[in-house]
Design a protein around this motif. Structure first.
Motif, PDB file in Angstrom:
ATOM      1  N   SER A 156      69.760   9.041  94.631  1.00 52.61           N
ATOM      2  CA  SER A 156      68.268   8.639  95.253  1.00 52.61           C
ATOM      3  C   SER A 156      67.655  10.149  96.297  1.00 52.61           C
ATOM      4  O   SER A 156      65.870  10.340  95.236  1.00 52.61           O
ATOM      5  N   VAL A 157      68.841  11.042  96.826  1.00 49.33           N
ATOM      6  CA  VAL A 157      68.175  11.367  97.540  1.00 49.33           C
ATOM      7  C   VAL A 157      67.765  12.877  97.250  1.00 49.33           C
ATOM      8  O   VAL A 157      67.026  13.476  97.174  1.00 49.33           O
ATOM      9  N   THR A 158      68.287  13.479  95.670  1.00 52.47           N
ATOM     10  CA  THR A 158      68.819  14.549  94.699  1.00 52.47           C
ATOM     11  C   THR A 158      66.751  14.227  94.392  1.00 52.47           C
ATOM     12  O   THR A 158      66.090  14.895  94.181  1.00 52.47           O
ATOM     13  N   LEU A 159      66.802  13.727  93.597  1.00 52.90           N
ATOM     14  CA  LEU A 159      65.262  12.968  92.439  1.00 52.90           C
ATOM     15  C   LEU A 159      64.523  12.862  94.038  1.00 52.90           C
ATOM     16  O   LEU A 159      63.024  13.567  93.676  1.00 52.90           O
ATOM     17  N   PHE A 160      64.560  12.450  95.107  1.00 45.15           N
ATOM     18  CA  PHE A 160      63.251  12.783  95.791  1.00 45.15           C
ATOM     19  C   PHE A 160      63.573  13.628  96.657  1.00 45.15           C
ATOM     20  O   PHE A 160      61.787  13.756  96.285  1.00 45.15           O
ATOM     21  N   GLN A 161      64.424  13.872  96.938  1.00 42.83           N
ATOM     22  CA  GLN A 161      63.685  15.698  96.956  1.00 42.83           C
ATOM     23  C   GLN A 161      63.348  16.713  96.046  1.00 42.83           C
ATOM     24  O   GLN A 161      62.471  17.487  96.147  1.00 42.83           O
ATOM     25  N   LEU A 162      63.634  16.484  94.940  1.00 38.23           N
ATOM     26  CA  LEU A 162      63.595  17.011  94.031  1.00 38.23           C
ATOM     27  C   LEU A 162      61.711  17.334  93.920  1.00 38.23           C
ATOM     28  O   LEU A 162      60.981  17.745  93.842  1.00 38.23           O
ATOM     29  N   LYS A 163      60.896  15.575  94.095  1.00 42.61           N
ATOM     30  CA  LYS A 163      60.142  15.222  93.678  1.00 42.61           C
ATOM     31  C   LYS A 163      59.079  15.675  95.321  1.00 42.61           C
ATOM     32  O   LYS A 163      58.032  16.673  95.044  1.00 42.61           O
ATOM     33  N   VAL A 164      59.846  15.592  96.348  1.00 45.06           N
ATOM     34  CA  VAL A 164      58.890  15.971  97.356  1.00 45.06           C
ATOM     35  C   VAL A 164      58.698  17.305  97.885  1.00 45.06           C
ATOM     36  O   VAL A 164      57.545  17.723  98.007  1.00 45.06           O
ATOM     37  N   LEU A 165      59.701  17.806  97.475  1.00 45.83           N
ATOM     38  CA  LEU A 165      60.214  19.035  98.315  1.00 45.83           C
ATOM     39  C   LEU A 165      59.110  19.950  97.320  1.00 45.83           C
ATOM     40  O   LEU A 165      58.734  20.948  97.552  1.00 45.83           O
ATOM     41  N   SER A 166      59.151  19.690  95.741  1.00 46.05           N
ATOM     42  CA  SER A 166      59.025  21.254  95.314  1.00 46.05           C
ATOM     43  C   SER A 166      56.861  20.195  94.741  1.00 46.05           C
ATOM     44  O   SER A 166      55.931  20.917  93.747  1.00 46.05           O
ATOM     45  N   ARG A 167      56.389  19.128  94.724  1.00 45.68           N
ATOM     46  CA  ARG A 167      55.454  18.722  94.573  1.00 45.68           C
ATOM     47  C   ARG A 167      54.706  19.827  95.640  1.00 45.68           C
ATOM     48  O   ARG A 167      53.073  19.462  94.846  1.00 45.68           O
ATOM     49  N   ARG A 168      54.689  19.672  96.416  1.00 45.07           N
ATOM     50  CA  ARG A 168      53.969  19.666  98.086  1.00 45.07           C
ATOM     51  C   ARG A 168      53.228  21.392  97.710  1.00 45.07           C
ATOM     52  O   ARG A 168      51.183  21.252  97.757  1.00 45.07           O
ATOM     53  N   ILE A 169      54.077  22.098  97.231  1.00 41.65           N
ATOM     54  CA  ILE A 169      52.930  23.177  96.956  1.00 41.65           C
ATOM     55  C   ILE A 169      52.718  24.132  95.946  1.00 41.65           C
ATOM     56  O   ILE A 169      54.604  23.911  94.958  1.00 41.65           O
ATOM     57  N   GLU A 170      52.192  24.589  95.099  1.00 40.41           N
ATOM     58  CA  GLU A 170      52.176  24.114  93.587  1.00 40.41           C
ATOM     59  C   GLU A 170      51.289  25.979  93.978  1.00 40.41           C
ATOM     60  O   GLU A 170      49.949  25.651  93.546  1.00 40.41           O
ATOM     61  N   TYR A 171      51.636  27.072  93.077  1.00 40.47           N
ATOM     62  CA  TYR A 171      50.541  27.587  92.655  1.00 40.47           C
ATOM     63  C   TYR A 171      50.583  28.246  91.062  1.00 40.47           C
ATOM     64  O   TYR A 171      51.357  27.907  90.436  1.00 40.47           O
TER      65      TYR A 171
END
Lengths: 303, 275
Positions: free
Chosen positions: A288-303
């Motif tokens: 759950s921690v890994t899925l949560f981090q991947l989702k939150v951290l990579s969604r924040r900024i997209e170029y």
């Protein structure tokens, strides 16, 4: 001629598939029997009572999980592991980023300096842990020798319930730092100079360049370093065991981690069912921690 | 801006910070090495350099413990595992990247899903299986969980995908077998990935601790990390001996690092970017 070619084409496809299955026969047996099936076995075992000696594995439902929930040492292990992660991951990310940014600016001896920072990551954890045990030694350790030399009081470090966890974290950070530095150096090198030049023409200062160009474009490296780092801290074991070898888990269980708890319950108290239940909990946390981090951290900024 | 005015001062500061950090990083190694040459009566004096340097500690560890055996055990297990991983992970990676067959995606997802399972969860079932099959306290017992890795399969698949299909089709027309295509054409083209995977697999197995600790029972079968940890516990406060043993444990790692520094750094980057 045409018919033959057609015939060969067909059989080529079939032959390719046949070869593929031959190639995958042993590996599939391995992955199913050694990697996937045992995960289900762990689930099953977590619902049973088994003390390793007897053949009998009685089905007890959620009793092992209830036992875990009622065990203050497991709560302690969970809390400690959380502390390690919350202190260690940000520390190694910030230090690693700072060192990478500094290294990027120097031209001479960059390779040598990078190699020095990377050295602890290569070192066998067991050997490094014993060296640190000696460095931390309250009576004769060099660290207290140093504190004494600059007129500071001696510290108990690993012998103190209040300090032990942070002393262990420092060793883990020391060991992981080189890995993080290399990841960030690679990330920094992939950022094109033209962004900085354009921003400078627009009058951006060093702070703005860092906040609006470096940090966002470094996001993939940061996500990777955070996710990998978190998984490592959630699975902390070797350092904890070898830094307090005579008192594994530290004074008053102050350095006890989830994995060390699992090891003790399974291979010292032989309560395999309860230990298996703890591994299932660890699996759920990591997932759950890994899925949560991947989702939150990579969604924040997209170029 | 303000740094521009005095660039040389900024540089001095920069190197000052970096070198200080590097010295802190290296200090434990220096301490370990210097202590390993001190006779027992000197180790609590806290002087940095040994007053009467001696090789006695090394002789003690080598002659009066099973250290050499542990070293050999680690070498055997780590080398065999690495060879196995290189062969199987690249074969599976190649098959998933370059051969077309029904069920390919399911198999890929299945192997990928093993990356999500933490080793700790598998250890108790592995121990049960090892006991039942008589693998406890054998080389095979230490090595079997690591003879293939989901991560290696994933990594190799990524690399094989970059190879052009035409190359393999040309080989097929020339009558090379599917295994021949993999072994003689595809494999030599992904050598950088192989060396990165090989180095990391070797180091990972050389340093492995948790599973060997569980599956090894006799003194003679211990790998270096297990032997070292238990020996150090017995040696108690004979830090001169412990530091000599630690120094020797680090030698192969230093050698690998010195020889393959570039591939190791690139390997970290590779896993970071691809992972």
């Amino acid at each position: 001629m045409g018919r033959r070619r057609f015939g060969i084409r067909l059989s080529l496809n079939a032959r390719q598939a046949l070869w593929a299955y031959v190639f995958l026969l042993v590996p599939m047996a391995f992955f199913l029997y050694i990697r996937i099936w045992p995960a289900f076995q762990a689930f099953d075992l977590s619902l049973r009572e088994w003390n390793i000696v007897g053949e009998v594995r009685t089905y007890v439902g959620g009793a092992n999980y209830e036992r875990l929930a009622g065990d203050p040492r497991f709560a302690r292990a969970l809390l400690n592991t959380l502390r390690y992660t919350v202190v260690g991951v940000p520390a190694q990310i910030v230090l690693g980023l700072a060192i990478a940014l500094l290294l990027e600016r120097v031209t001479r001896y960059r390779g040598l300096l990078r190699a020095v920072y990377f050295l602890p990551y290569m070192t066998p954890i067991v050997a490094a842990a014993w060296v640190w045990q000696w460095l931390y030694s309250p009576n004769f350790g060099p660290l207290n020798g140093f504190l004494d030399a600059i007129g500071m009081p001696a510290q108990p470090f690993l012998d103190s319930p209040a300090q032990a966890l942070y002393a262990v974290t420092a060793v883990v950070v020391w060991q992981n730092l080189g890995f993080v530095v290399v990841i960030f150096l690679a990330g920094l090198q992939s950022i094109s100079r033209t962004y900085y030049e354009a921003a400078r023409i627009d009058g951006a200062g060093a702070r703005a360049l860092f906040l609006h160009i470096t940090l966002p474009l470094l996001n993939p490296s940061i996500v990777f370093a955070v996710v990998i780092g978190t998984i490592q801290y959630l699975q902390l074991f070797t350092q904890v065991v070898n830094l307090n070898f005579t008192d594994q888990g530290g004074p008053l269980d102050s350095t006890l981690t989830i994995v060390l708890y699992i090891y003790k319950v399974a291979f010292q108290r032989f309560q395999m069912g309860q230990a298996a239940a703890a591994t299932v909990v660890l699996f759920a946390i990591i997932l759950s921690v890994t899925l949560f981090q991947l989702k939150v951290l990579s969604r924040r900024i997209e170029y | 801006m303000s740094q521009r005015v005095r660039p040389e001062l900024g540089m001095v500061l920069l190197y000052g910070v970096l070198v200080t950090g590097a010295m802190i990083t290296v200090f434990p190694f220096a301490w370990m090495l210097l202590t390993s040459f001190k006779p027992f009566h000197e180790i609590f004096s806290l002087s940095f350099l040994p007053a009467e340097p001696t090789l006695e500690n090394y002789a003690q560890v080598l002659l009066h413990t099973d250290y050499v055996r542990w070293y050999a055990n680690s070498l055997i297990v780590a080398s065999a595992t690495t060879a196995s991983v290189l062969f199987w992970d690249s074969l599976v990676g190649y098959t998933l990247a370059k051969l077309r067959f029904p069920g390919r995606n399911i198999i890929f997802v299945l192997i990928l899903s093993t990356l999500m399972i933490p080793t700790e969860m598998l250890i108790i079932p592995w121990f049960v299986t090892s006991s039942e099959l008589g693998w406890v306290d054998t080389y095979w017992g230490i090595a079997f969980p690591g003879i293939m890795t989901g991560f290696g399969v994933f990594l190799m698949r990524q690399f094989f995908q970059t190879l052009p299909d035409d190359l393999l089709d040309a080989g097929r027309i020339d009558g090379i077998t599917e295994f021949g295509l993999f072994w003689r054409i595809a494999l030599p083209l992904v050598r950088p990935a192989l060396s990165a995977l090989g180095i990391f697999t070797f180091l990972g197995n050389w340093n492995a601790y948790l599973w060997p600790l569980i599956v090894i029972q006799s003194k003679a079968m211990r790998t270096l990390p297990v032997g070292f940890a238990l020996f150090s516990g017995e040696a108690g406060s004979e830090w001169n001996l412990i530091m000599a043993a630690a120094s020797m444990a680090i030698v192969p790692v230093l050698a690998v690092f010195a020889l393959f520094q570039r591939q190791i750094i690139e390997g970290v980057v590779l896993t970071g970017v691809k992972g």
